[in-house]
Motif scaffolding. Structure first.
Motif, PDB file in Angstrom:
ATOM      1  N   UNK A  30       0.839  -1.212   0.000  1.00  0.00           N
ATOM      2  CA  UNK A  30       0.000   0.000   0.000  1.00  0.00           C
ATOM      3  C   UNK A  30       0.869   1.256   0.000  1.00  0.00           C
ATOM      4  N   UNK A  31       1.942   1.240   0.790  1.00  0.00           N
ATOM      5  CA  UNK A  31       2.851   2.392   0.799  1.00  0.00           C
ATOM      6  C   UNK A  31       3.404   2.644  -0.598  1.00  0.00           C
ATOM      7  N   UNK A  32       3.749   1.584  -1.304  1.00  0.00           N
ATOM      8  CA  UNK A  32       4.287   1.735  -2.655  1.00  0.00           C
ATOM      9  C   UNK A  32       3.249   2.302  -3.615  1.00  0.00           C
ATOM     10  N   UNK A  33       2.002   1.899  -3.486  1.00  0.00           N
ATOM     11  CA  UNK A  33       0.937   2.452  -4.333  1.00  0.00           C
ATOM     12  C   UNK A  33       0.748   3.942  -4.082  1.00  0.00           C
ATOM     13  N   UNK A  34       1.103   4.381  -2.862  1.00  0.00           N
ATOM     14  CA  UNK A  34       0.990   5.801  -2.509  1.00  0.00           C
ATOM     15  C   UNK A  34       2.251   6.592  -2.853  1.00  0.00           C
ATOM     16  N   UNK A  35       3.259   5.925  -3.437  1.00  0.00           N
ATOM     17  CA  UNK A  35       4.453   6.612  -3.894  1.00  0.00           C
ATOM     18  C   UNK A  35       5.590   6.724  -2.893  1.00  0.00           C
ATOM     19  N   UNK A  36       5.599   5.888  -1.851  1.00  0.00           N
ATOM     20  CA  UNK A  36       6.631   5.962  -0.816  1.00  0.00           C
ATOM     21  C   UNK A  36       7.880   5.134  -1.122  1.00  0.00           C
ATOM     22  N   UNK A  37       7.887   4.397  -2.220  1.00  0.00           N
ATOM     23  CA  UNK A  37       9.047   3.593  -2.653  1.00  0.00           C
ATOM     24  C   UNK A  37       9.626   2.763  -1.506  1.00  0.00           C
ATOM     25  N   UNK A  38       8.759   2.040  -0.814  1.00  0.00           N
ATOM     26  CA  UNK A  38       9.142   1.283   0.386  1.00  0.00           C
ATOM     27  C   UNK A  38       9.749  -0.072   0.036  1.00  0.00           C
ATOM     28  N   UNK A  39      10.737  -0.447   0.830  1.00  0.00           N
ATOM     29  CA  UNK A  39      11.379  -1.767   0.747  1.00  0.00           C
ATOM     30  C   UNK A  39      11.501  -2.291   2.170  1.00  0.00           C
ATOM     31  N   UNK A  40      11.272  -3.567   2.347  1.00  0.00           N
ATOM     32  CA  UNK A  40      11.360  -4.173   3.667  1.00  0.00           C
ATOM     33  C   UNK A  40      12.201  -5.437   3.584  1.00  0.00           C
ATOM     34  N   UNK A  41      12.865  -5.765   4.687  1.00  0.00           N
ATOM     35  CA  UNK A  41      13.672  -6.977   4.708  1.00  0.00           C
ATOM     36  C   UNK A  41      14.234  -7.239   6.091  1.00  0.00           C
ATOM     37  N   UNK A  42      14.960  -8.334   6.182  1.00  0.00           N
ATOM     38  CA  UNK A  42      15.511  -8.741   7.479  1.00  0.00           C
ATOM     39  C   UNK A  42      17.003  -8.983   7.336  1.00  0.00           C
ATOM     40  N   UNK A  43      17.689  -9.012   8.471  1.00  0.00           N
ATOM     41  CA  UNK A  43      19.122  -9.278   8.482  1.00  0.00           C
ATOM     42  C   UNK A  43      19.334 -10.793   8.383  1.00  0.00           C
ATOM     43  N   UNK A  44      20.119 -11.233   7.459  1.00  0.00           N
ATOM     44  CA  UNK A  44      20.374 -12.665   7.289  1.00  0.00           C
ATOM     45  C   UNK A  44      21.144 -13.247   8.465  1.00  0.00           C
ATOM     46  N   UNK A  45      22.113 -12.491   8.982  1.00  0.00           N
ATOM     47  CA  UNK A  45      23.003 -13.022  10.013  1.00  0.00           C
ATOM     48  C   UNK A  45      22.587 -12.667  11.439  1.00  0.00           C
ATOM     49  N   UNK A  46      21.467 -11.955  11.617  1.00  0.00           N
ATOM     50  CA  UNK A  46      21.101 -11.490  12.953  1.00  0.00           C
ATOM     51  C   UNK A  46      19.600 -11.280  13.020  1.00  0.00           C
ATOM     52  N   UNK A  47      19.110 -11.036  14.227  1.00  0.00           N
ATOM     53  CA  UNK A  47      17.689 -10.722  14.414  1.00  0.00           C
ATOM     54  C   UNK A  47      17.382  -9.344  13.860  1.00  0.00           C
ATOM     55  N   UNK A  48      16.135  -9.138  13.492  1.00  0.00           N
ATOM     56  CA  UNK A  48      15.690  -7.804  13.115  1.00  0.00           C
ATOM     57  C   UNK A  48      15.707  -7.561  11.629  1.00  0.00           C
ATOM     58  N   UNK A  49      15.422  -6.314  11.277  1.00  0.00           N
ATOM     59  CA  UNK A  49      15.359  -5.959   9.875  1.00  0.00           C
ATOM     60  C   UNK A  49      15.223  -4.462   9.698  1.00  0.00           C
ATOM     61  N   UNK A  50      14.744  -4.090   8.511  1.00  0.00           N
ATOM     62  CA  UNK A  50      14.707  -2.685   8.152  1.00  0.00           C
ATOM     63  C   UNK A  50      13.569  -2.426   7.182  1.00  0.00           C
ATOM     64  N   UNK A  51      12.986  -1.256   7.313  1.00  0.00           N
ATOM     65  CA  UNK A  51      12.035  -0.727   6.334  1.00  0.00           C
ATOM     66  C   UNK A  51      12.619   0.598   5.877  1.00  0.00           C
ATOM     67  N   UNK A  52      12.814   0.760   4.580  1.00  0.00           N
ATOM     68  CA  UNK A  52      13.292   2.025   4.023  1.00  0.00           C
ATOM     69  C   UNK A  52      12.192   2.560   3.122  1.00  0.00           C
ATOM     70  N   UNK A  53      11.951   3.862   3.209  1.00  0.00           N
ATOM     71  CA  UNK A  53      10.836   4.455   2.465  1.00  0.00           C
ATOM     72  C   UNK A  53      11.025   5.962   2.362  1.00  0.00           C
ATOM     73  N   UNK A  54      10.257   6.565   1.485  1.00  0.00           N
ATOM     74  CA  UNK A  54      10.256   8.015   1.352  1.00  0.00           C
ATOM     75  C   UNK A  54       8.987   8.583   1.971  1.00  0.00           C
ATOM     76  N   UNK A  55       9.133   9.778   2.544  1.00  0.00           N
ATOM     77  CA  UNK A  55       8.000  10.501   3.119  1.00  0.00           C
ATOM     78  C   UNK A  55       8.295  11.992   3.005  1.00  0.00           C
ATOM     79  N   UNK A  56       7.254  12.800   3.086  1.00  0.00           N
ATOM     80  CA  UNK A  56       7.424  14.245   2.948  1.00  0.00           C
ATOM     81  C   UNK A  56       8.097  14.885   4.156  1.00  0.00           C
ATOM     82  N   UNK A  57       7.981  14.254   5.328  1.00  0.00           N
ATOM     83  CA  UNK A  57       8.507  14.864   6.555  1.00  0.00           C
ATOM     84  C   UNK A  57       8.734  13.778   7.605  1.00  0.00           C
TER      85      UNK A  57
END
Length: 87
Positions: A30-57
């Motif tokens: 949904x974020x991508x449909x709204x133009x936020x160019x979001x990518x999500x993923x996890x760390x292969x070697x450790x717990x956790x992950x990341x979401x990278x995206x664009x926003x106006x503020x």
């Protein structure tokens, strides 16, 4: 639009976390449909992950993060950063 990064660490058992992954992926779509160019993923070697995206503020970025199903269902702790791209 500026880039933002949510760095996250899981705080629940994997079987609980995994219940909310489909909703998280739908949210990212949904974020991508709204133009936020979001990518999500996890760390292969450790717990956790990341979401990278664009926003106006930073305020919009905080709202986006707070509405992520992984946050709404208290599956992760996170830190939000604005990423200043230099190259």
């Amino acid at each position: 639009m500026p880039w933002f990064v949510k760095i996250e660490k899981g705080i629940v058992a994997k079987h609980i976390f995994d219940q909310y992954v489909p909703a998280h992926l739908e949210y990212v779509a949904r974020l991508n449909k709204l133009g936020h160019d979001a990518k999500t993923g996890y760390w292969k070697e450790d717990e956790g992950g990341m979401l990278i995206f664009q926003a106006d503020s930073i305020e919009e970025a905080k709202t986006i993060v707070e509405n992520d199903p992984l946050i709404l269902n208290k599956c992760v702790e996170y830190v939000l950063h604005q990423w200043c791209v230099v190259g």
